[in-house]
Design a protein around this motif. Structure first.
Motif, PDB file in Angstrom:
ATOM      1  N   ILE A   1      12.896  20.408  60.762  1.00 57.85           N
ATOM      2  CA  ILE A   1      12.142  20.975  59.778  1.00 57.85           C
ATOM      3  C   ILE A   1      12.861  20.702  58.350  1.00 57.85           C
ATOM      4  O   ILE A   1      14.103  20.750  58.242  1.00 57.85           O
ATOM      5  CB  ILE A   1      12.349  22.486  60.005  1.00 57.85           C
ATOM      6  N   THR A   2      12.031  20.364  57.318  1.00 57.16           N
ATOM      7  CA  THR A   2      12.653  20.048  56.092  1.00 57.16           C
ATOM      8  C   THR A   2      13.362  21.471  55.434  1.00 57.16           C
ATOM      9  O   THR A   2      13.083  22.367  55.805  1.00 57.16           O
ATOM     10  CB  THR A   2      11.415  19.629  54.839  1.00 57.16           C
TER      11      THR A   2
ATOM     12  N   ALA B   1       5.918  31.053  54.302  1.00 56.48           N
ATOM     13  CA  ALA B   1       5.428  30.199  55.243  1.00 56.48           C
ATOM     14  C   ALA B   1       4.732  30.762  56.453  1.00 56.48           C
ATOM     15  O   ALA B   1       5.302  32.062  56.908  1.00 56.48           O
ATOM     16  CB  ALA B   1       6.557  29.156  55.656  1.00 56.48           C
TER      17      ALA B   1
ATOM     18  N   THR C   1       7.379  26.264  65.815  1.00 52.34           N
ATOM     19  CA  THR C   1       8.361  26.126  64.543  1.00 52.34           C
ATOM     20  C   THR C   1       9.472  26.934  65.312  1.00 52.34           C
ATOM     21  O   THR C   1      10.677  26.770  65.108  1.00 52.34           O
ATOM     22  CB  THR C   1       7.938  26.466  63.362  1.00 52.34           C
TER      23      THR C   1
ATOM     24  N   SER D   1      18.122  22.362  58.774  1.00 51.73           N
ATOM     25  CA  SER D   1      16.993  21.229  58.683  1.00 51.73           C
ATOM     26  C   SER D   1      17.217  19.950  59.679  1.00 51.73           C
ATOM     27  O   SER D   1      16.376  19.579  60.320  1.00 51.73           O
ATOM     28  CB  SER D   1      16.760  20.908  57.462  1.00 51.73           C
TER      29      SER D   1
ATOM     30  N   ASP E   1      11.212  23.650  53.739  1.00 51.74           N
ATOM     31  CA  ASP E   1      10.287  24.618  54.910  1.00 51.74           C
ATOM     32  C   ASP E   1      11.361  25.553  55.066  1.00 51.74           C
ATOM     33  O   ASP E   1      10.772  26.758  55.407  1.00 51.74           O
ATOM     34  CB  ASP E   1       9.592  23.757  55.706  1.00 51.74           C
TER      35      ASP E   1
ATOM     36  N   LYS F   1      11.394  28.101  52.479  1.00 53.82           N
ATOM     37  CA  LYS F   1       9.967  29.074  52.448  1.00 53.82           C
ATOM     38  C   LYS F   1       9.923  29.845  53.716  1.00 53.82           C
ATOM     39  O   LYS F   1       9.384  31.149  53.466  1.00 53.82           O
ATOM     40  CB  LYS F   1       8.823  28.099  52.621  1.00 53.82           C
TER      41      LYS F   1
END
Length: 94
Positions: free
Chosen positions: A58-59, A71, A77, A53, A62, A65
């Motif tokens: 990107i968190t 996701a 991404t 992250s 996420d 996910k």
């Protein structure tokens, strides 16, 4: 863990005998492969989801996910992830 893996493989093979299940499973094959590559690349780099992250912006939620298949990945991404792993993103149609 090996017993669980063996059990799952046996279960999956049994389910794949069902035509409808097999078609749905095959339709998701590319997604499964992308997830597998992401998880393996992170583990090869020996970093946590939190560290990934920090590298990508990107968190961590996420990232989780993504790795759990919950996701929809964008090309942007995927490019961030590839850069964090210092890998080249390659997409092809076969």
């Amino acid at each position: 863990m090996k017993d669980m893996s063996k059990y799952f493989k046996n279960f999956l093979n049994e389910q794949l005998k069902d035509e409808e299940f097999r078609k749905e499973h095959e339709s998701l094959e590319a997604e499964f492969q992308i997830i597998k590559e992401i998880v393996e690349a992170r583990k090869d780099k020996n970093i946590t989801q939190k560290e990934l992250s920090d590298l990508t912006g990107i968190t961590q939620g996420d990232i989780s996910k993504i790795e759990n298949g919950n996701a929809n990945l964008s090309l942007k991404t995927l490019k961030k992830l590839a850069a964090a792993f210092r890998k080249k993103l390659v997409i092809s149609f076969e």
